[in-house]
Design a protein around this motif. Structure first.
Motif, PDB file in Angstrom:
ATOM      1  N   THR A   1      -7.354   4.154  16.679  1.00  0.00           N
ATOM      2  CA  THR A   1      -6.171   4.778  15.909  1.00  0.00           C
ATOM      3  C   THR A   1      -5.859   3.496  15.148  1.00  0.00           C
ATOM      4  N   LYS A   2      -5.157   3.869  13.961  1.00  0.00           N
ATOM      5  CA  LYS A   2      -4.726   2.822  12.986  1.00  0.00           C
ATOM      6  C   LYS A   2      -3.377   2.094  13.784  1.00  0.00           C
ATOM      7  N   GLN A   3      -3.524   0.885  13.374  1.00  0.00           N
ATOM      8  CA  GLN A   3      -2.325  -0.055  13.899  1.00  0.00           C
ATOM      9  C   GLN A   3      -1.417  -0.055  12.970  1.00  0.00           C
ATOM     10  N   PHE A   4      -1.220   0.662  12.068  1.00  0.00           N
ATOM     11  CA  PHE A   4       0.034   0.559  11.193  1.00  0.00           C
ATOM     12  C   PHE A   4       0.445   2.134  10.882  1.00  0.00           C
ATOM     13  N   GLU A   5       1.672   2.360  10.394  1.00  0.00           N
ATOM     14  CA  GLU A   5       2.194   3.389   9.823  1.00  0.00           C
ATOM     15  C   GLU A   5       2.078   3.777   8.399  1.00  0.00           C
ATOM     16  N   VAL A   6       1.350   4.794   8.103  1.00  0.00           N
ATOM     17  CA  VAL A   6       0.890   4.940   6.635  1.00  0.00           C
ATOM     18  C   VAL A   6       2.334   4.826   5.761  1.00  0.00           C
ATOM     19  N   GLU A   7       3.394   5.586   6.151  1.00  0.00           N
ATOM     20  CA  GLU A   7       4.585   5.392   5.434  1.00  0.00           C
ATOM     21  C   GLU A   7       5.287   4.210   5.546  1.00  0.00           C
ATOM     22  N   ASN A   8       5.042   3.374   6.361  1.00  0.00           N
ATOM     23  CA  ASN A   8       5.609   2.090   6.317  1.00  0.00           C
ATOM     24  C   ASN A   8       4.985   1.312   5.324  1.00  0.00           C
ATOM     25  N   VAL A   9       3.627   1.314   5.322  1.00  0.00           N
ATOM     26  CA  VAL A   9       2.653   0.603   4.562  1.00  0.00           C
ATOM     27  C   VAL A   9       2.962   1.042   3.017  1.00  0.00           C
ATOM     28  N   LEU A  10       3.288   2.275   2.753  1.00  0.00           N
ATOM     29  CA  LEU A  10       3.719   2.770   1.403  1.00  0.00           C
ATOM     30  C   LEU A  10       5.050   2.236   0.954  1.00  0.00           C
ATOM     31  N   ASP A  11       5.939   2.259   1.758  1.00  0.00           N
ATOM     32  CA  ASP A  11       7.213   1.496   1.390  1.00  0.00           C
ATOM     33  C   ASP A  11       7.032   0.155   1.102  1.00  0.00           C
ATOM     34  N   ALA A  12       6.326  -0.478   1.638  1.00  0.00           N
ATOM     35  CA  ALA A  12       6.086  -2.129   1.419  1.00  0.00           C
ATOM     36  C   ALA A  12       5.100  -2.086   0.016  1.00  0.00           C
ATOM     37  N   ALA A  13       4.467  -1.109  -0.458  1.00  0.00           N
ATOM     38  CA  ALA A  13       3.619  -1.057  -1.404  1.00  0.00           C
ATOM     39  C   ALA A  13       4.636  -0.888  -2.599  1.00  0.00           C
ATOM     40  N   VAL A  14       5.603  -0.014  -2.456  1.00  0.00           N
ATOM     41  CA  VAL A  14       6.532   0.385  -3.356  1.00  0.00           C
ATOM     42  C   VAL A  14       7.358  -0.998  -3.778  1.00  0.00           C
ATOM     43  N   GLY A  15       7.499  -1.566  -2.626  1.00  0.00           N
ATOM     44  CA  GLY A  15       8.413  -2.884  -2.790  1.00  0.00           C
ATOM     45  C   GLY A  15       7.759  -3.914  -3.697  1.00  0.00           C
TER      46      GLY A  15
ATOM     47  N   LEU B   1      -3.558   3.569  -4.633  1.00  0.00           N
ATOM     48  CA  LEU B   1      -2.305   3.135  -3.844  1.00  0.00           C
ATOM     49  C   LEU B   1      -1.155   3.095  -4.671  1.00  0.00           C
ATOM     50  N   TYR B   2      -1.365   2.576  -6.062  1.00  0.00           N
ATOM     51  CA  TYR B   2      -0.181   2.660  -6.990  1.00  0.00           C
ATOM     52  C   TYR B   2       0.399   3.989  -7.300  1.00  0.00           C
ATOM     53  N   LEU B   3      -0.415   4.968  -7.398  1.00  0.00           N
ATOM     54  CA  LEU B   3       0.022   6.435  -7.333  1.00  0.00           C
ATOM     55  C   LEU B   3       0.811   6.791  -6.435  1.00  0.00           C
ATOM     56  N   GLN B   4       0.063   6.750  -5.319  1.00  0.00           N
ATOM     57  CA  GLN B   4       0.868   7.083  -4.023  1.00  0.00           C
ATOM     58  C   GLN B   4       2.294   6.370  -3.849  1.00  0.00           C
ATOM     59  N   ALA B   5       2.267   5.151  -4.283  1.00  0.00           N
ATOM     60  CA  ALA B   5       3.612   4.214  -4.091  1.00  0.00           C
ATOM     61  C   ALA B   5       4.527   5.083  -4.995  1.00  0.00           C
ATOM     62  N   LEU B   6       4.164   5.492  -6.334  1.00  0.00           N
ATOM     63  CA  LEU B   6       4.913   5.912  -7.328  1.00  0.00           C
ATOM     64  C   LEU B   6       5.710   7.468  -6.577  1.00  0.00           C
ATOM     65  N   HIS B   7       4.867   8.248  -5.919  1.00  0.00           N
ATOM     66  CA  HIS B   7       5.164   9.503  -5.269  1.00  0.00           C
ATOM     67  C   HIS B   7       6.327   9.051  -4.283  1.00  0.00           C
ATOM     68  N   GLN B   8       5.912   8.040  -3.504  1.00  0.00           N
ATOM     69  CA  GLN B   8       6.799   7.637  -2.412  1.00  0.00           C
ATOM     70  C   GLN B   8       8.250   7.267  -2.923  1.00  0.00           C
ATOM     71  N   TYR B   9       8.131   6.281  -3.862  1.00  0.00           N
ATOM     72  CA  TYR B   9       9.395   5.781  -4.739  1.00  0.00           C
ATOM     73  C   TYR B   9      10.241   6.978  -5.132  1.00  0.00           C
ATOM     74  N   ARG B  10       9.618   8.047  -5.799  1.00  0.00           N
ATOM     75  CA  ARG B  10      10.151   9.226  -6.222  1.00  0.00           C
ATOM     76  C   ARG B  10      10.911  10.015  -5.026  1.00  0.00           C
ATOM     77  N   LYS B  11      10.210  10.013  -3.795  1.00  0.00           N
ATOM     78  CA  LYS B  11      10.684  10.803  -2.804  1.00  0.00           C
ATOM     79  C   LYS B  11      11.881  10.115  -2.100  1.00  0.00           C
ATOM     80  N   ARG B  12      11.920   9.025  -2.112  1.00  0.00           N
ATOM     81  CA  ARG B  12      12.736   8.058  -1.341  1.00  0.00           C
ATOM     82  C   ARG B  12      14.221   7.841  -2.154  1.00  0.00           C
TER      83      ARG B  12
END
Lengths: 193, 193
Positions: free
Chosen positions: A4-18, A54-65
């Motif tokens: 199993t992954k040792q991280f939450e995808v959502e959390n990592v995406l948030d950090a990438a957004v940052g 990753l950048y594209l996914q971060a953009l989506h995350q930013y838009r959502k949040r």
DNA sequence: GGGGTTATGGAACGTTTGTTCCGTAATTAA
DNA sequence: TTAATTACGGAACAAACGTTCCATAACCCC
């Protein structure tokens, strides 16, 4: 079946957004990402594909949040002018007194990437459509409830207000006098008088 | 005393503007510059210092050449509203139907660099001051000549108009419907009614 | 408790980055 | 013509880039 992954995808995406938000696409290196996301190089590439993906996914995350919040405020507004003023204030408070103002990640993406990356452009356009449409609907609703003059054109007024928000996002990149910002808000919202 | 340069500094700067304008700072490589400026690596570094220095000089050049034209139009305007509309039109025509719209080099610089490079920020701020002040003066002049209502506040209105221009510069990075752009112009210039 | 599968850490990859260095070419004052 | 100075072209530099690879670790089903 598998580890199993040792991280939450959502959390990592948030950090990438940052990271991408503050430094943009090109100035954010793979090493930066590995160092700040708390995920190893291989896991990053395994989970998100390459840097651009990753950048594209971060953009989506930013838009959502982030933008999602503004959308919600507009859609549930009872006093539109007051709500728009509140959004302007939120935007200003985010960057004012910040030594490295981030502005809006989607505006940054538009100027840095949209002209040469159709996927980025599509995200930016989608965001524009959402906000403009929400604003247009809110104007129509206010007119229907006799809270707004009916000779105001909902569509072009919504476009102009959205346009002013974008402008302010850029302006905040170089620190501004509060009086100037207040003046822009005052005049922009005059469109609803 | 010494060998003469085989190029005009001004021409090379114009070419550098062309590159940095289209691709931004980080995405323009030293190889790009050598390949497109027609000047060898050593001469480039000898004449302009490093990449960042060349970028700063290119920003100045852009400001002088491109924005200088807009400043002139505003300062010599007889019909302010008509002049502003013409400037909007110029801006739109530059990018519309362009597969890779360049937008405004100073807006691009603001979002990509201003937060982390004080020299870039200073150039952007200087440009803002010039345009806003010119617009404010033009409003005052029109009011003095009874061509504009005197209950319009010159300073905040100038700021709002400048802000709208910046917004449109970003909007054009993702292609827009002409009707939307016309709507923004219409509503923005309503500030002068 | 194997066996199959995915996640992880870290070394390693070939490119590209921005910049420097050097031998030679061109220029002009003496 | 010589001497002094600057410009030029191209090779060369170390560092950083984005990405891949591999041996090992962890997990769940059977």
């Amino acid at each position: 079946m598998a580890r199993t992954k040792q991280f939450e995808v959502e959390n990592v995406l948030d950090a990438a957004v940052g990271l991408f938000w503050k430094k943009g696409y090109h100035a954010t290196s793979a090493n930066d990402l590995v160092a700040h996301l708390g995920v190893s190089r291989s896991s990053l590439y395994d989970t998100f594909g390459d840097k651009r993906n990753l950048y594209l996914q971060a953009l989506h995350q930013y838009r959502k949040r982030i933008i999602g919040r503004h959308l919600y405020l507009i859609e549930t507004a009872t006093d539109l002018k007051e709500t728009l003023e509140a959004i302007f204030t939120l935007i200003i408070e985010q960057d004012i007194d910040d030594f490295h103002p981030r502005g809006c990640m989607l505006v940054n993406a538009a100027t840095e990437m949209a002209a040469v990356d159709e996927d980025v452009a599509a995200i930016v356009r989608g965001n524009q459509w959402d906000l403009q449409k929400a604003c247009e609907m809110a104007i129509k609703k206010a007119q229907y409830q006799n809270e707004l003059r009916t000779d105001i054109d909902p569509k072009s007024t919504a476009a102009a207000i959205y346009n002013a928000i974008i402008g302010m996002r850029v302006a905040l990149k170089t620190e501004q006098e509060q009086a100037t910002l207040d003046g822009i808000i005052l005049q922009t919202l005059r469109l609803l008088d």
